[in-house]
Design an enzyme around this catalytic site. Structure first.
Site, short mmCIF file in Angstrom:
data_model
loop_
_atom_site.label_atom_id
_atom_site.label_comp_id
_atom_site.label_asym_id
_atom_site.label_seq_id
_atom_site.Cartn_x
_atom_site.Cartn_y
_atom_site.Cartn_z
N GLY A 242 0.90 -1.35 -0.16
CA GLY A 242 0.01 -0.19 -0.07
C GLY A 242 0.99 1.29 0.29
O GLY A 242 1.75 1.16 -0.56
N GLY A 246 1.56 4.66 4.81
CA GLY A 246 0.90 3.57 6.17
C GLY A 246 1.60 2.28 6.04
O GLY A 246 1.91 1.56 7.14
N GLY A 247 2.17 1.62 5.39
CA GLY A 247 3.61 0.85 5.80
C GLY A 247 4.25 1.66 6.76
O GLY A 247 4.60 0.79 8.01
N GLU A 266 5.87 -3.50 1.20
CA GLU A 266 6.17 -3.24 -0.38
C GLU A 266 5.42 -1.53 -0.30
O GLU A 266 3.71 -1.32 -0.17
CB GLU A 266 5.50 -4.03 -1.13
CG GLU A 266 5.89 -3.79 -2.35
CD GLU A 266 4.67 -4.03 -3.73
OE1 GLU A 266 4.54 -2.36 -3.97
OE2 GLU A 266 4.46 -5.12 -4.15
N CYS A 303 2.68 -1.24 -8.62
CA CYS A 303 3.76 -0.83 -7.94
C CYS A 303 4.99 -1.03 -8.55
O CYS A 303 6.16 0.07 -8.76
CB CYS A 303 3.72 -1.19 -7.10
SG CYS A 303 3.69 -3.55 -7.04
P1 NAP Z 1 -3.12 2.21 2.34
O1 NAP Z 1 -3.93 3.89 2.63
O2 NAP Z 1 -1.91 2.33 2.79
O3 NAP Z 1 -4.18 0.87 2.96
C1 NAP Z 1 -3.98 -0.39 2.92
C2 NAP Z 1 -4.29 -1.00 4.15
O4 NAP Z 1 -3.43 -0.46 4.97
C3 NAP Z 1 -5.81 -0.05 4.02
O5 NAP Z 1 -6.03 -1.59 4.12
C4 NAP Z 1 -4.93 0.31 5.27
O6 NAP Z 1 -6.86 0.74 6.20
C5 NAP Z 1 -4.26 -0.50 6.49
N1 NAP Z 1 -3.78 1.14 6.54
C6 NAP Z 1 -3.31 2.55 5.96
N2 NAP Z 1 -2.40 3.14 6.63
C7 NAP Z 1 -3.22 2.41 8.13
C8 NAP Z 1 -2.51 3.34 9.42
N3 NAP Z 1 -2.32 4.03 9.34
N4 NAP Z 1 -2.99 2.09 10.65
C9 NAP Z 1 -3.66 0.93 10.33
N5 NAP Z 1 -4.03 0.15 9.19
C10 NAP Z 1 -3.68 1.38 7.98
O7 NAP Z 1 -3.42 1.72 0.31
P2 NAP Z 1 -4.31 1.83 -1.06
O8 NAP Z 1 -5.32 2.52 -0.33
O9 NAP Z 1 -4.32 0.33 -1.45
O10 NAP Z 1 -3.95 3.05 -1.48
C11 NAP Z 1 -3.15 4.02 -1.41
C12 NAP Z 1 -2.10 5.16 -2.01
O11 NAP Z 1 -1.40 3.89 -1.68
C13 NAP Z 1 -2.40 4.92 -3.07
O12 NAP Z 1 -2.81 5.92 -3.38
C14 NAP Z 1 -0.39 4.68 -3.57
O13 NAP Z 1 -0.42 5.47 -3.49
C15 NAP Z 1 -0.59 3.54 -2.60
N6 NAP Z 1 0.16 2.29 -3.39
C16 NAP Z 1 0.99 1.51 -3.36
C17 NAP Z 1 0.77 0.38 -4.02
C18 NAP Z 1 2.29 -0.29 -4.21
O14 NAP Z 1 2.38 -0.76 -4.84
N7 NAP Z 1 3.43 0.54 -4.55
C19 NAP Z 1 -0.16 -0.39 -4.26
C20 NAP Z 1 -1.64 0.36 -3.62
C21 NAP Z 1 -0.91 1.40 -3.63
P3 NAP Z 1 -7.82 1.80 6.12
O15 NAP Z 1 -8.13 1.74 4.38
O16 NAP Z 1 -8.62 1.23 6.59
O17 NAP Z 1 -7.55 2.79 6.31
#
Ligand code: NAP
Length: 527
Positions: A242, A246-247, A266, A303
């Site tokens: 993600g 978040g990571g 990742e 990604c």
């Molecule tokens: P995300 O916001 O990081 O969320 C991924 C997961 O982690 C979700 O289940 C989210 O829960 C959880 N999460 C995120 N932050 C957290 C925290 N502080 N504490 C606890 N749990 C947390 O990613 P996304 O929704 O998939 O996409 C958002 C952005 O991530 C994209 O715009 C992109 O920039 C990036 N992304 C990158 C990749 C890659 O492969 N590099 C792939 C997908 C996305 P909740 O949704 O319930 O908050």
């Protein structure tokens, strides 16, 4: 199959009562009315983690054939969901049918590949050092090593692979293969798809009479549920795909525990593509078209999306930019996975377009739907790129920046400057070999996979694949999240010193009952 909106905790289906959640259809921009999902909280996380802990010793000690059968049967169960799964995933993700069918094949293929890995047993790294009782000044003991599972694993499903990197995706497959029970936090972007796949795993586990806590699926919005999962003492490792934010947040939670644990996150990568001069001269036009096709694939939501191209300035580069601009201008806008991802894309793309020294050279066809991304291409010079850290931020979507360098030296400086990446690509001809040889040592330090004359999107699931790389591509550059060595993230070595034969694990018994390839006194042997 019925989707009820419940969580799957061990063998039970449990309705969360913390909040009501709806799945969202990004193509229409509206919620999917039925069913309402019940978001859970700390209590369900606790129950799932405790069950996982109780299941651990039984599950990891099952015969390897049973563990492999579990993976095979999950794959078959996913296939048996048929069109219903594809239709639901399509509704929730906006991804095209053909892409999702391909992704389903990758998901089931991945599970079956890990089943083969489990059966072959190489992952055990069985190693035997014979005792040396006569050795002076001190005798050597009988030493034997095998790898065992680390413990229950928390998996955060990725938004951009609702099948292959979600509930039964790569992290879950490699953790179950290693012998780890898994607790998945469903991604809010595909709640119904998650439940359908989760119910397959739950049903197969029950049919095979596996210990109850081998798999659970929790659902919830907001950070509390994910944080509670990573913080629970039963969890011993985390798989996450993600955002960087978040990571990093989950890494902080893991590091602050009384017992810190590894987080395999990742996160972000812009996947530089180096366009070397002779290749540009010889086939710039086809390279430009290939580059744009890779850039817009899946609305750029990979990604491994090529978010950066680097070349020495020349007439051939000007032609490359012209052809790429023309190709990109004809690319239709595409629906993104979620409204949040679309908003983040628009913000990132407008930051690029308002950065001094960055020129917009092309835009795709205008968006016509609520969460659509319009592709964009920018050009800047190396001096601006090197002086502007924001130009290195991942903009998740169909956008890329071409960096013009004044000479080879400046191109090497850009290579040295970029952060850690999942991939780096060389577009080159044989006449570019000397430049390539200068770049490769830097790229080896920067990326997990280096490609020649390909494009980085499309990650093979195989034994030699590396989908990892130095920070911020991942939190641990020693691991991969795709390919069979992904299992290593969830294993740790144990040495058995002077164990009597009756107490030794089967993998290390003198008679080699599992018929493994083992390292015996330094030699690889099947004895
Ligand atoms: P995300 O916001 O990081 O969320 C991924 C997961 O982690 C979700 O289940 C989210 O829960 C959880 N999460 C995120 N932050 C957290 C925290 N502080 N504490 C606890 N749990 C947390 O990613 P996304 O929704 O998939 O996409 C958002 C952005 O991530 C994209 O715009 C992109 O920039 C990036 N992304 C990158 C990749 C890659 O492969 N590099 C792939 C997908 C996305 P909740 O949704 O319930 O908050």
């Amino acid at each position: 199959m019925l989707i009820t909106g419940e969580m799957l905790i061990g063998r039970k289906a449990v309705r969360g009562e913390e909040q009501a959640l709806h799945a969202f259809n990004p193509a229409t921009g509206s919620d999917i009315a039925e069913p309402v999902f019940g978001g859970g909280g700390v209590a369900q996380v606790k129950e799932a983690c405790e069950l996982a802990q109780q299941a651990f010793d039984t599950y990891r000690n099952l015969p390897l054939t049973v563990r492999a059968e579990f993976l095979d049967r999950i794959a078959d169960g996913i296939t048996a969901l048929g069109d219903a799964l594809i239709e639901r995933a399509q509704q929730e993700s906006g991804l095209p049918k053909a892409r999702l069918e391909g992704e389903r094949g990758r998901t089931t293929g991945q599970l079956k590949l890990f089943a083969q890995v489990v059966r072959a047993g190489q992952w055990l790294s069985a190693t035997l050092d014979s005792p040396l009782p006569e050795r002076k000044p001190l005798p050597r003991s009988d030493l034997r090593l095998q790898k065992i599972a680390v413990g229950p694993v928390a998996v955060f499903g990725a938004s951009n692979f609702p099948l292959a990197f979600s509930v039964a995706g790569g992290d879950t497959a490699s953790a179950l293969a290693a012998g780890c029970p898994v607790v998945v936090k469903a991604h809010g972007a595909h709640l119904g798809t998650s439940e359908m796949v989760g119910r397959v795993i739950q049903r197969v586990a029950q049919e095979m009479d596996l210990p109850e806590g081998v798999f659970s699926l929790v659902v919830g919005a907001g950070n509390a549920i994910g944080e509670a999962l990573v913080a629970h003492p039963a969890i011993k490792a985390v798989g996450f795909t993600g955002s960087r934010a978040g990571g990093l947040a989950l890494m902080r939670v893991a590091a602050a525990r009384a017992e810190p644990i590894p987080v395999y996150a990742e996160m972000s990568s812009i996947n530089p593509v180096f366009l070397l001069s002779n290749a540009l001269n010889q086939r710039g036009e086809s390279m430009a078209r290939g580059f744009v096709d890779s850039l817009v694939l899946g609305a750029g939501q990979f990604c491994t999306n090529p978010g950066l191209a680097i070349a020495v300035d020349s007439d051939a580069l000007k032609s490359f930019v012209a052809t790429a601009s023309e190709a990109l201008s004809a690319k239709p806008a595409q629906t993104m996975l979620t409204a949040g991802i679309c908003a983040a894309y628009q913000k990132g793309e407008s930051t690029l377009s308002s950065t001094k020294g960055v020129e917009e050279v092309a835009r795709g066809v205008e968006a016509s739907g609520p969460t659509q991304a319009r592709a964009a291409l920018f050009v800047t010079d190396a001096k601006t790129f090197l002086a502007t850290p924001a130009l290195e931020d991942e903009v998740f979507g169909p956008v890329s920046t071409i960096v013009r360098c004044k000479d080879e030296q400046e191109m090497l400086a850009v290579a040295e400057h970029v952060e850690g990446q999942l991939t780096a690509t060389l577009q080159m001809d044989s006449a570019d070999l000397a430049t390539a040889k200068k770049l490769v040592p830097t790229l080896e330090r920067k990326a997990g996979r280096i490609l020649v004359n390909g494009y980085p999107t499309g990650v093979e699931v195989s034994h030699a694949m590396v989908h990892g790389g130095p920070f911020p591509a991942t939190s641990d550059s020693r691991a991969t999240s795709v390919g069979t060595t992904a299992i290593d993230r969830f294993l740790r070595p144990v040495c058995y010193q002077d164990f009597p034969a009756d107490l030794l694990p089967e993998a290390l018994a003198d008679s080699n009952p599992l018929d493994l390839w083992r390292r015996r006194d330094g030699e690889i042997t099947r004895s």
